[in-house]
Scaffold this active site. Structure first.
Site, PDB file in Angstrom:
ATOM      1  N   ASP A 117     -35.498 -52.618  51.356  1.00 52.61           N
ATOM      2  CA  ASP A 117     -35.139 -54.046  51.821  1.00 52.61           C
ATOM      3  C   ASP A 117     -36.223 -54.563  52.705  1.00 52.61           C
ATOM      4  OD1 ASP A 117     -33.770 -56.492  52.674  1.00 52.61           O
ATOM      5  OD2 ASP A 117     -32.649 -55.620  53.830  1.00 52.61           O
TER       6      ASP A 117
ATOM      7  N   ASP B  81     -38.542 -61.616  50.413  1.00 46.77           N
ATOM      8  CA  ASP B  81     -37.384 -60.490  50.641  1.00 46.77           C
ATOM      9  C   ASP B  81     -37.145 -59.757  49.377  1.00 46.77           C
ATOM     10  OD1 ASP B  81     -35.283 -59.290  51.646  1.00 46.77           O
ATOM     11  OD2 ASP B  81     -34.122 -60.997  52.052  1.00 46.77           O
TER      12      ASP B  81
END
Length: 488
Positions: free
Chosen positions: A96, A339
């Site tokens: 992440d 992201d």
């Protein structure tokens, strides 16, 4: 359903006697066992993307102790570690770039309201008690939003006289609370030896700092945060070799939520590689052209990889981006976050509606709208078609240096078969616009203006150049890139 995603670690001679890269497997989660239709899978993914984006916006500052975690089943990428305890214990974590902490569930572990969410195939590991991080460490202060060591030692019930003479190292860092879109967890910090499983030689990370959670709400799997923070995975790897602090990149093979397309490995690369290596995987034997744009510093969210967007082209028509997407202000508002933990790209409502109106003007005059599919998936506009559907090109124009990225068709228009479930419901071909509405710009404050999700990043090598403070994009044949690097 999962495909192998591979991490390529490029190291200095500090680790290896050879200059060859090291490889280790991550997995891409595209689970259809939990979903009875493509529409159900897409609906879960669009809902999770929206929750994650709006939670990013609610994170006004680090003092809230909040971190956003990837929740979408069918869209996330995981990597594996081994906790070097006795016996060694495997750990799987989501990759992440939108968060900056490495954490995972530890035994005993209780997950509340986790029914229907993907679970790790490995049991939660047991952490040795003597591995706890002390309350006066820099890591503890970072996990607690930079609280002073004196405050943290007081929270840990260290005696006043010990605090005054800075002798609280025997007291462990107090638990901290993190929240995310629809869940939360409590964790404590530990330092222990981890290894990244691979062929000889194994990479051992001694005194690696991570969060250990014994209870969580809605999150049964941990996270390897790649964000710009002291406790992120890249930051901690850099302490073992400064070489790893300069750059990382990944290249995601386009899967289009198709089981057959997720089986090819996709490379994730830590550390820079030379110009000769950059030619591999471009399919033409020449050098690869990267479109770079500057990283934007965010005073309230320093761990985000934010960039500016100048506009988006639909066909030949250019739509200038609103101010909130072009830069970040002194209050931390604005910009686009790159992201890996969010599936779909999201733009403010007014800007999004302008793009959709032009797209629909070009496509909707020829093809019937599939409004039922839109309701079932959370995507739109969607269209029924018989043989082929012509769609306009979509190009992202970055702010500052006039660089642009032409998106592949499959990155913004997803084609599948409406399954024909229900009485009299025929199987039809359908295609959907794959970007999402992020909400009313007038109501946006305290966070990014938009997100560039991993679905729109497929088929590109996305480079996070931490040394030159920029993010780069290059069209690549990601499976070929993996094959080329793996053969070296």
């Amino acid at each position: 359903m999962a495909s192998a995603l591979f991490l390529i670690l490029c190291f200095t001679h500090f680790f290896l006697s050879s200059s060859q890269p090291l490889y280790l497997p991550l997995t891409h989660t595209l689970s259809q066992t939990q979903f009875n239709s493509t529409q159900h899978l897409l609906k879960s993914t669009t809902t999770s993307s929206a929750r994650r984006f709006h939670h990013h916006r609610r994170r006004h500052n680090r003092e809230t102790n909040q971190v956003s975690l990837p929740l979408a089943s069918g869209s996330d990428y995981t990597l594996s570690f081994t906790l070097n305890s006795s016996p060694p214990q495997p750990v799987s974590l989501y990759m992440d770039t939108g968060s900056d902490l490495v954490w995972f569930p530890c035994s005993p572990f209780e997950c509340i309201l986790c029914e229907g969410k993907p679970n790790s195939t490995n049991p939660p590991p047991k952490i040795p008690k003597n591995a706890a991080v002390s309350c006066d460490s820099r890591s503890c202060s970072s996990a607690h939003s930079s609280l002073s060591s004196a405050n943290l030692c007081a929270i840990s019930h260290c005696p006043l006289d010990s605090i005054e003479i800075s002798e609280c190292s025997s007291f462990s860092c107090p638990p901290f609370y993190y929240a995310y879109a629809d869940g939360s967890f409590i964790a404590k910090l530990y330092k222990h030896s981890l290894s990244i499983p691979m062929s000889t030689p194994a990479l051992v990370l001694r005194n690696f700092t991570f969060g250990c959670s014994h209870s969580s709400l809605g999150e049964p799997i941990g996270v390897a945060g790649f964000g710009r923070g002291l406790l992120s995975l890249p930051a901690q790897l850099s302490t073992f070799s400064p070489h790893l602090a300069t750059q990382f990149s990944y290249c995601l093979v386009s899967h289009s939520f198709d089981q057959d397309r997720v089986r090819r490995p996709s490379p994730l690369i830590l550390g820079p590689y030379d110009e000769k290596q950059k030619r591999f995987g471009d399919g033409a034997g020449g050098s690869v052209e990267y479109a770079y744009t500057s990283m934007l510093d965010n005073p309230k969210h320093p761990y985000f990889y934010s960039i500016g967007l100048a506009g988006v082209s639909v066909g030949k028509r250019v739509f200038p981006a609103p101010e909130i997407l072009q830069g970040v202000d002194e209050n931390g508002n604005g910009g686009i976050v790159v992201d890996s933990g969010t599936t779909f790209t999201m733009f403010p409502q007014g800007f999004y509606n302008s793009l959709v109106a032009e797209f629909d003007r070009r496509v909707g005059r020829v093809h019937e709208r599939a409004t039922r599919v839109e309701d079932e998936t959370g995507l739109g506009p969607c269209y029924y078609y018989e043989k082929v559907v012509e769609v306009p090109a979509v190009t992202l124009h970055f702010a500052g240096n006039k660089s642009s990225v032409l998106l592949p068709r499959r990155n913004y228009f997803y084609e599948f078969v409406d399954g024909g479930v229900g009485a009299g419901r025929k199987r039809k071909k359908v295609g959907c616009w794959m970007l999402m509405n992020g909400g009313d710009e007038a109501e946006m404050s305290g966070g990014p203006g938009g997100i560039l999700g991993n679905y729109q990043q497929q088929g590109f090598e996305v480079v996070y150049d931490l040394e030159k403070h920029r993010v780069g994009f290059a069209r690549r044949q990601c499976a070929l890139l993996w094959d080329s690097l793996n053969q070296r």
